[in-house]
Design an enzyme around this catalytic site. Structure first.
Site, PDB file in Angstrom:
ATOM      1  N   SER A 182       0.845  -1.136   0.040  1.00 31.34           N
ATOM      2  CA  SER A 182      -0.076   0.097  -0.200  1.00 31.34           C
ATOM      3  C   SER A 182       0.963   1.168  -0.017  1.00 31.34           C
ATOM      4  O   SER A 182       0.553   2.430   0.116  1.00 31.34           O
ATOM      5  CB  SER A 182      -1.032   0.177   1.221  1.00 31.34           C
ATOM      6  OG  SER A 182      -0.072   0.051   2.344  1.00 31.34           O
TER       7      SER A 182
ATOM      8  N   ARG B  99      -6.845   9.656  -9.374  1.00 31.97           N
ATOM      9  CA  ARG B  99      -7.317   9.849  -8.027  1.00 31.97           C
ATOM     10  C   ARG B  99      -6.502  10.304  -7.112  1.00 31.97           C
ATOM     11  O   ARG B  99      -5.139   9.829  -7.123  1.00 31.97           O
ATOM     12  CB  ARG B  99      -8.054   8.875  -7.498  1.00 31.97           C
ATOM     13  CG  ARG B  99      -8.874   9.039  -6.064  1.00 31.97           C
ATOM     14  CD  ARG B  99      -7.855   8.468  -5.111  1.00 31.97           C
ATOM     15  NE  ARG B  99      -8.520   8.425  -3.639  1.00 31.97           N
ATOM     16  CZ  ARG B  99      -7.941   8.190  -2.456  1.00 31.97           C
ATOM     17  NH1 ARG B  99      -6.660   7.823  -2.676  1.00 31.97           N
ATOM     18  NH2 ARG B  99      -8.423   8.263  -1.431  1.00 31.97           N
TER      19      ARG B  99
ATOM     20  N   GLY C  22      -8.987   8.765   2.173  1.00 32.36           N
ATOM     21  CA  GLY C  22      -8.446  10.298   2.047  1.00 32.36           C
ATOM     22  C   GLY C  22      -9.873  11.361   1.693  1.00 32.36           C
ATOM     23  O   GLY C  22      -9.471  12.585   2.256  1.00 32.36           O
TER      24      GLY C  22
ATOM     25  N   GLY D 248      -5.603  11.152  -2.888  1.00 33.79           N
ATOM     26  CA  GLY D 248      -6.325  11.086  -1.592  1.00 33.79           C
ATOM     27  C   GLY D 248      -5.729  12.153  -0.771  1.00 33.79           C
ATOM     28  O   GLY D 248      -4.928  13.532  -1.022  1.00 33.79           O
TER      29      GLY D 248
ATOM     30  N   THR E  13      -1.347   3.715   4.719  1.00 35.40           N
ATOM     31  CA  THR E  13      -0.485   4.714   4.345  1.00 35.40           C
ATOM     32  C   THR E  13       0.631   5.063   5.472  1.00 35.40           C
ATOM     33  O   THR E  13      -0.037   4.720   6.649  1.00 35.40           O
ATOM     34  CB  THR E  13      -1.282   6.144   4.376  1.00 35.40           C
ATOM     35  OG1 THR E  13      -1.866   6.276   3.347  1.00 35.40           O
ATOM     36  CG2 THR E  13      -0.216   7.561   4.516  1.00 35.40           C
TER      37      THR E  13
ATOM     38  N   THR F  88       2.096   7.019   0.320  1.00 33.60           N
ATOM     39  CA  THR F  88       0.912   5.961  -0.114  1.00 33.60           C
ATOM     40  C   THR F  88       0.710   5.598  -1.592  1.00 33.60           C
ATOM     41  O   THR F  88       1.262   6.552  -2.357  1.00 33.60           O
ATOM     42  CB  THR F  88      -0.184   6.371   0.599  1.00 33.60           C
ATOM     43  OG1 THR F  88      -1.260   5.335   0.332  1.00 33.60           O
ATOM     44  CG2 THR F  88      -0.937   7.440  -0.034  1.00 33.60           C
TER      45      THR F  88
ATOM     46  N   THR G 135      -4.302   8.347   8.461  1.00 30.02           N
ATOM     47  CA  THR G 135      -4.593   7.490   7.337  1.00 30.02           C
ATOM     48  C   THR G 135      -6.156   7.031   7.207  1.00 30.02           C
ATOM     49  O   THR G 135      -6.897   7.354   7.956  1.00 30.02           O
ATOM     50  CB  THR G 135      -3.664   5.936   7.751  1.00 30.02           C
ATOM     51  OG1 THR G 135      -3.969   5.027   6.772  1.00 30.02           O
ATOM     52  CG2 THR G 135      -4.206   5.579   9.310  1.00 30.02           C
ATOM     53  N   GLY G 136      -6.566   6.119   6.246  1.00 34.82           N
ATOM     54  CA  GLY G 136      -7.670   5.813   5.918  1.00 34.82           C
ATOM     55  C   GLY G 136      -8.468   6.607   4.691  1.00 34.82           C
ATOM     56  O   GLY G 136      -7.441   7.013   3.823  1.00 34.82           O
TER      57      GLY G 136
HETATM   58  N1  ASP Z   1      -5.270   7.904   2.983  1.00 35.46           N
HETATM   59  C1  ASP Z   1      -4.997   7.028   2.087  1.00 35.46           C
HETATM   60  C2  ASP Z   1      -5.604   7.790   0.723  1.00 35.46           C
HETATM   61  O1  ASP Z   1      -6.651   8.092   1.029  1.00 35.46           O
HETATM   62  C3  ASP Z   1      -5.181   5.671   2.149  1.00 35.46           C
HETATM   63  C4  ASP Z   1      -5.080   4.940   3.316  1.00 35.46           C
HETATM   64  O2  ASP Z   1      -4.282   5.496   4.237  1.00 35.46           O
HETATM   65  O3  ASP Z   1      -5.524   4.172   3.620  1.00 35.46           O
HETATM   66  O4  ASP Z   1      -5.041   7.729  -0.304  1.00 35.46           O
END
Ligand code: ASP
Length: 332
Positions: free
Chosen positions: A86, A216, A242, A218, A188, A206, A239-240
């Protein structure tokens, strides 16, 4: 994926994890907040891969190195590891089979650098740093970022590893080429550090959401969303999903909340509460969303919070390096 937690948990798993998560994270946050001495140096980073990344950062920090150098060295570990799927080399591709990377970096002087949708370069964080140090700009994207990287001596490489290509081909069969939010694997590495001189820096990198639409971007390369550092106050990274972090300008918010006097832990809780509020305003399902923040203040106090169970982070200070389960909002 064994090296990291999958964001999307079944409710059974979430319930089973509940007690441990709450007790570990609360104990840790309370311990830090009751201490008045400054803990430095210290480095925090997201997810299991944060442990190895912290080790690399610590090599810099323990010899009185600069937080900026530490965070760059730290996040380069998962970036260069093809088994980390990732981040960087080995990252999952977009729906067109292209590995596009996002990264940003910020130092104690509010210098910033960022790249988004960068292909073929193994260490986007170092390109972000070069944008910061060698251009009058703060962000380069896509082909422009690649041209700049090549002009700086970065080498063009194929970043799509066999495993990722296989997964992408499988995904294509069922997805019908539609970007479906929240079922893909992602994660990330965000890293924030306070060095022995008392200065803060951060880095975030990331490959973004797997099988995303081409182009795209994030939160991770966006200063204020995926990362923010204010050397007077503190630093935060995210993280998560975006899209949800960008919607609340997440990491800037966390730092501003610390400026208003909140502890790192309470600032992360408040930021997650904002995410939750906007999810419900937009009538989306909270269970499909994950966002996690980690934060560190000038005293070396830290905290973390996320929407649902499964998020963890690594902390390295003079007492050692450890993984901590984050407390979370969605308790069933
Ligand atoms: N935050 C990252 C994104 O949206 C992905 C992640 O951290 O899981 O690209």
């Amino acid at each position: 994926m064994t090296s990291r937690r999958n964001f999307i948990k079944t409710s059974a798993l979430a319930s089973a994890a509940l007690l441990t998560n709450v007790s570990e994270s609360k104990a840790s946050a309370n311990k830090k907040e009751s201490s008045s001495a400054i803990t430095k140096p210290i480095v925090l980073s997201t997810w299991n891969f944060g442990l190895k990344a912290n080790d690399a950062a610590w090599e810099v920090l323990k010899t009185n190195g600069r937080a900026l150098d530490a965070v760059e060295a730290g996040v380069k570990i998962p970036e260069g590891d093809p088994t980390e799927r990732s981040v960087g080399y080995g990252g999952r591709p977009d729906r067109d089979g292209r590995v596009t990377l996002d990264a940003c970096i910020m130092d104690e002087f509010a210098n910033i650098g960022s790249v988004a949708c960068l292909e073929f370069i193994k260490h986007p964080i170092s390109v972000a740093r070069a944008v910061m140090e060698k251009t009058p700009h703060v962000m380069l994207v896509a082909d422009g970022a690649l041209q700049f990287a090549l002009s700086q001596g970065f080498v063009k490489e194929n970043l799509l590893v066999e495993e990722s290509e296989k997964e992408w081909k499988e995904w294509l069969k069922t997805s019908n080429y539609k970007p479906i939010a929240n079922i893909e694997n992602h994660d990330t590495i965000g890293m924030i550090a306070l060095d022995a001189a008392g200065n803060l820096s951060g880095a975030c990198t990331t490959s973004g959401m797997a099988f995303k639409m081409h182009g795209r971007v994030g939160d991770s390369p966006i200063i204020g969303a995926g990362l923010y550092v204010d050397n007077e106050i503190g630093a935060a990274t995210a993280t998560g999903h975006g899209e949800e972090v960008i919607r609340i300008a997440g990491c800037h918010l966390v730092v501003e909340l610390m400026r208003q006097g909140k502890s790192p832990q309470d600032a992360c809780v408040e930021a997650v509460n904002r995410v939750v509020k906007l999810i419900s305003l937009r009538k989306k399902e909270l269970k499909d969303i994950q966002v996690g923040f980690i934060a560190l203040n000038k005293n070396g106090e830290y905290g973390a919070y996320c929407v649902q169970s499964g998020f963890n982070y690594a902390v390295h200070d003079a007492t050692g390096n450890r993984l901590i389960d984050s407390d979370f909002h969605l308790k069933m």
